[in-house]
Enzyme design. Structure first.
Site, PDB file in Angstrom:
ATOM      1  N   SER A 221      -0.533  -0.881  -7.405  1.00 49.46           N
ATOM      2  CA  SER A 221      -1.952  -0.624  -7.135  1.00 49.46           C
ATOM      3  C   SER A 221      -2.686  -0.669  -8.462  1.00 49.46           C
ATOM      4  O   SER A 221      -2.086  -0.382  -9.513  1.00 49.46           O
ATOM      5  CB  SER A 221      -2.107   0.764  -6.506  1.00 49.46           C
ATOM      6  OG  SER A 221      -3.456   1.183  -6.574  1.00 49.46           O
ATOM      7  N   TYR A 234      -0.086   9.564  -7.145  1.00 46.59           N
ATOM      8  CA  TYR A 234      -0.063   8.180  -6.624  1.00 46.59           C
ATOM      9  C   TYR A 234      -0.147   7.199  -7.796  1.00 46.59           C
ATOM     10  O   TYR A 234       0.652   6.271  -7.910  1.00 46.59           O
ATOM     11  CB  TYR A 234      -1.242   7.975  -5.665  1.00 46.59           C
ATOM     12  CG  TYR A 234      -1.345   6.578  -5.081  1.00 46.59           C
ATOM     13  CD1 TYR A 234      -0.556   6.190  -4.010  1.00 46.59           C
ATOM     14  CD2 TYR A 234      -2.250   5.648  -5.603  1.00 46.59           C
ATOM     15  CE1 TYR A 234      -0.659   4.919  -3.464  1.00 46.59           C
ATOM     16  CE2 TYR A 234      -2.362   4.378  -5.069  1.00 46.59           C
ATOM     17  CZ  TYR A 234      -1.569   4.014  -3.996  1.00 46.59           C
ATOM     18  OH  TYR A 234      -1.670   2.745  -3.458  1.00 46.59           O
TER      19      TYR A 234
HETATM   20  N1  LIG Z   1      -4.703  -0.635   1.278  1.00 50.03           N
HETATM   21  C1  LIG Z   1      -5.049  -0.567   0.008  1.00 50.03           C
HETATM   22  O1  LIG Z   1      -6.239  -0.489  -0.345  1.00 50.03           O
HETATM   23  C2  LIG Z   1      -3.992  -0.566  -1.053  1.00 50.03           C
HETATM   24  C3  LIG Z   1      -4.414  -0.715  -2.388  1.00 50.03           C
HETATM   25  C4  LIG Z   1      -3.459  -0.720  -3.381  1.00 50.03           C
HETATM   26  C5  LIG Z   1      -2.117  -0.631  -3.071  1.00 50.03           C
HETATM   27  N2  LIG Z   1      -1.736  -0.496  -1.769  1.00 50.03           N
HETATM   28  C6  LIG Z   1      -0.294  -0.385  -1.515  1.00 50.03           C
HETATM   29  O2  LIG Z   1       0.107  -1.350  -0.567  1.00 50.03           O
HETATM   30  C7  LIG Z   1       1.197  -0.844   0.214  1.00 50.03           C
HETATM   31  C8  LIG Z   1       0.885  -0.991   1.696  1.00 50.03           C
HETATM   32  O3  LIG Z   1      -0.320  -0.279   1.950  1.00 50.03           O
HETATM   33  P1  LIG Z   1      -1.128  -0.415   3.314  1.00 50.03           P
HETATM   34  O4  LIG Z   1      -2.542  -0.149   2.967  1.00 50.03           O
HETATM   35  O5  LIG Z   1      -0.757  -1.647   4.024  1.00 50.03           O
HETATM   36  O6  LIG Z   1      -0.530   0.867   4.082  1.00 50.03           O
HETATM   37  P2  LIG Z   1      -0.502   1.216   5.662  1.00 50.03           P
HETATM   38  O7  LIG Z   1      -1.565   0.469   6.363  1.00 50.03           O
HETATM   39  O8  LIG Z   1      -0.479   2.697   5.730  1.00 50.03           O
HETATM   40  O9  LIG Z   1       0.913   0.646   6.106  1.00 50.03           O
HETATM   41  C9  LIG Z   1       2.069   1.185   5.533  1.00 50.03           C
HETATM   42  C10 LIG Z   1       3.308   0.621   6.179  1.00 50.03           C
HETATM   43  O10 LIG Z   1       4.444   1.243   5.576  1.00 50.03           O
HETATM   44  C11 LIG Z   1       5.176   1.988   6.570  1.00 50.03           C
HETATM   45  N3  LIG Z   1       5.660   3.210   5.930  1.00 50.03           N
HETATM   46  C12 LIG Z   1       4.948   4.195   5.367  1.00 50.03           C
HETATM   47  N4  LIG Z   1       5.757   5.160   4.897  1.00 50.03           N
HETATM   48  C13 LIG Z   1       7.030   4.740   5.153  1.00 50.03           C
HETATM   49  C14 LIG Z   1       8.304   5.298   4.932  1.00 50.03           C
HETATM   50  N5  LIG Z   1       8.468   6.478   4.337  1.00 50.03           N
HETATM   51  N6  LIG Z   1       9.395   4.602   5.336  1.00 50.03           N
HETATM   52  C15 LIG Z   1       9.261   3.403   5.944  1.00 50.03           C
HETATM   53  N7  LIG Z   1       8.084   2.836   6.188  1.00 50.03           N
HETATM   54  C16 LIG Z   1       6.972   3.492   5.801  1.00 50.03           C
HETATM   55  C17 LIG Z   1       4.182   2.249   7.694  1.00 50.03           C
HETATM   56  O11 LIG Z   1       4.805   2.432   8.957  1.00 50.03           O
HETATM   57  P3  LIG Z   1       5.175   3.932   9.494  1.00 50.03           P
HETATM   58  O12 LIG Z   1       4.040   4.813   9.095  1.00 50.03           O
HETATM   59  O13 LIG Z   1       5.336   3.760  10.961  1.00 50.03           O
HETATM   60  O14 LIG Z   1       6.466   4.300   8.822  1.00 50.03           O
HETATM   61  C18 LIG Z   1       3.406   0.935   7.676  1.00 50.03           C
HETATM   62  O15 LIG Z   1       4.137  -0.078   8.318  1.00 50.03           O
HETATM   63  C19 LIG Z   1       1.408   0.611  -0.231  1.00 50.03           C
HETATM   64  O16 LIG Z   1       2.459   0.683  -1.151  1.00 50.03           O
HETATM   65  C20 LIG Z   1       0.093   0.959  -0.906  1.00 50.03           C
HETATM   66  O17 LIG Z   1       0.241   1.959  -1.882  1.00 50.03           O
HETATM   67  C21 LIG Z   1      -2.634  -0.466  -0.741  1.00 50.03           C
END
Ligand SMILES: NC(=O)c1ccc[n+]([C@@H]2O[C@H](COP(=O)([O-])OP(=O)(O)OC[C@H]3O[C@@H](n4cnc5c(N)ncnc54)[C@H](OP(=O)(O)O)[C@@H]3O)[C@@H](O)[C@H]2O)c1
Length: 336
Positions: A221, A234
Site C-alpha cells: 500500500s 497497517y
Molecule cells: N482497497 C484499497 O484501497 C487498498 C489500497 C492499498 C492496498 N490495499 C491492499 O490490497 C489488498 C486487498 O484489499 P481489498 O481492498 O481488495 O480488500 P477486501 O475487499 O476486503 O478483500 C479482501 C480479500 O481477502 C480475504 N481475506 C481477508 N482476510 C483474510 C484472511 N485472514 N485469510 C484469508 N483471506 C482473507 C477476503 O475474504 P474473507 O473476508 O472472506 O476472508 C477477501 O477475499 C489488501 O492487502 C489491502 O491492504 C487495498
C-alpha cells in the site's frame, strides 16, 4: 494501454491502432526491444536516429518482418501467463477477486485462491467455472500458521510441486489513532498482513524454485511508503512487506525467483468503502491526488500481471505505487 472493451484482456494488453514515437530506435534497447515490442503489439511506430543508412536498413528489415504477426519467441509468450500456476490469497472480494484472480486467469494462468468464507468462495468458484476460468479455492485464514501450512500442501499437490506465481493479497485495515491500538489489533494486523505474507513466501519457496521461473507479488500500500492516516500498524506491515520484497529479490535471485511489491492508493473495494463513504474524507483523498480520482481495481491487477510475465524478467526488488501520482505530489500552488 487502451481499454476499449471493459471485459477484454486482449484490448488491455494491446496497442492496436495506436501511434508511437520512439527516439533512438536503430540500436540496442530502442531497436530490439521498444520499437519492435510496440510494433508487435499493434502500434504504428515512428523512430529516429542520426545515421540515415542505419535507419533505412532497420526500416527495410521492419518492413520485411511485417510485425503484425507474432512468432514463436515473440510477443505472445512474453505477454502471457499461459500454463503458469498461481496462488492468490484473498480472491473472493475487491482487488483479489475482480482484478487479480480474473486477470491472471484470463491471461492463461491456472489459479488457486483462498478466503475465510466458504459460501462466498464456492459462489466465486462457480462463477469462474461458468466463465471458463481455471480457478480453484480453499477455505483458509491466512493469519493462522497451521492453515497456511495446509494451504501450501494443497497447492503443492494440485500443481505437482510447482508454483510460478504467489500473490500475497489478503489484508486487513484497522484505522485508529496509535494511542488507541491494543494488543489484539497489533497481533491481528501483523498476522494477517505481514506474517502471512512472510510465511507463505517461505512455504512457497521450494515450489517457486521447482517451477524454474517464480514470481512473488506483495500487495502492499502507499501507506507502507508514506504516512497515510489509515493506522500506523497497517502502514508498518506494508512497509515491512516492501522491505521483504527487496530481501527475497536478492536472496532468491539465484533460484530464478523475482519478488516485487505493488503499492496501491485508494481503490474502491469493501475494505475501504466505509472510509470513502465519508464525503469529507473522500474529497480530501481526491484533492491530494494529481489525477483527481481514486483508482480502479483493474489498474492494480494489470501491474500485478505484468510483474509475473516473462516480459518483466529483469524487474525484481521493486515497490511500485499505483496511485495517480499521490506519492510524488509535493507542493502545488493552486492555479499553476
Ligand atoms: N482497497 C484499497 O484501497 C487498498 C489500497 C492499498 C492496498 N490495499 C491492499 O490490497 C489488498 C486487498 O484489499 P481489498 O481492498 O481488495 O480488500 P477486501 O475487499 O476486503 O478483500 C479482501 C480479500 O481477502 C480475504 N481475506 C481477508 N482476510 C483474510 C484472511 N485472514 N485469510 C484469508 N483471506 C482473507 C477476503 O475474504 P474473507 O473476508 O472472506 O476472508 C477477501 O477475499 C489488501 O492487502 C489491502 O491492504 C487495498
Amino acid at each position: 494501454m487502451a481499454e476499449a472493451d471493459s471485459n477484454g484482456v486482449i484490448n488491455r494488453w494491446s496497442l492496436e491502432g495506436m501511434t508511437a514515437l520512439v527516439t533512438g530506435g536503430t540500436k540496442g534497447i530502442g531497436l530490439h526491444a521498444v520499437v519492435e515490442e510496440l510494433a508487435k503489439l499493434g502500434a504504428t511506430v515512428h523512430t529516429c536516429s542520426r545515421n540515415e543508412a542505419e535507419l533505412n536498413k532497420c526500416i527495410h528489415e521492419w518492413e520485411i518482418n511485417g510485425f503484425k504477426v507474432s512468432d514463436n519467441n515473440g510477443v505472445i509468450n512474453r505477454w502471457s501467463l499461459e500454463g503458469m500456476t498461481a496462488l492468490v490469497t484473498g480472491g473472493t472480494k475487491g482487488i483479489g477477486l475482480h482484478a487479480v484472480v480474473e486477470e491472471l486467469a484470463k491471461l492463461g494462468a491456472i489459479v488457486h485462491t483462498c478466503s475465510r468464507n466458504e459460501a462466498e468462495l464456492n459462489k466465486c468458484i462457480n462463477e469462474w467455472e461458468i466463465n471458463g476460468f481455471k480457478v480453484s479455492g480453499s477455505v483458509c485464514d491466512v493469519s493462522s500458521r497451521a492453515e497456511r501450512e495446509k494451504l501450501m500442501k494443497n497447492v503443492s499437490s494440485l500443481f505437482n510441486g510447482k508454483l510460478n506465481i504467489l500473490i500475497n493479497n489478503a489484508g486487513a485495515v484497522v484505522p485508529k489513532p496509535t494511542v488507541e491500538f491494543n494488543d489484539e489489533d497489533f497481533s491481528f494486523l501483523m498476522a494477517t498482513n505481514f506474517e502471512s505474507a512472510f510465511h507463505l513466501s517461505q512455504l512457497a519457496h521450494p515450489l517457486l524454485k521447482a517451477s524454474g521461473a517464480g514470481s512473488i507479488v506483495f500487495m502492499s500500500s502507499v501507506a507502507g511508503v508514506v504516512s497515510v492516516s489509515v493506522g500506523s500498524i497497517y502502514g508498518a506491515t506494508k512497509g515491512a512487506m516492501n522491505q521483504l520484497a527487496k530481501n527475497l529479490a536478492c536472496e532468491w535471485a539465484k533460484d530464478n525467483i523475482r519478488s516485487n511489491s505493488v503499492a496501491p492508493y485508494f481503490i474502491r473495494t469493501p475494505l475501504v468503502e466505509q472510509l470513502l463513504s465519508d464525503e469529507k474524507f473522500n474529497k480530501e483523498v481526491i484533492s491530494r491526488t494529481p489525477m483527481g480520482r481514486t483508482g480502479e481495481m483493474k489498474e492494480v491487477s494489470s501491474l500485478v500481471a505484468f510483474l509475473c510475465m516473462p516480459a518483466a524478467s529483469y524487474i525484481t526488488g521493486q515497490t511500485i505505487c499505483v496511485d495517480g501520482g499521490f506519492t510524488v505530489n509535493g507542493f502545488s500552488f493552486p492555479g499553476t
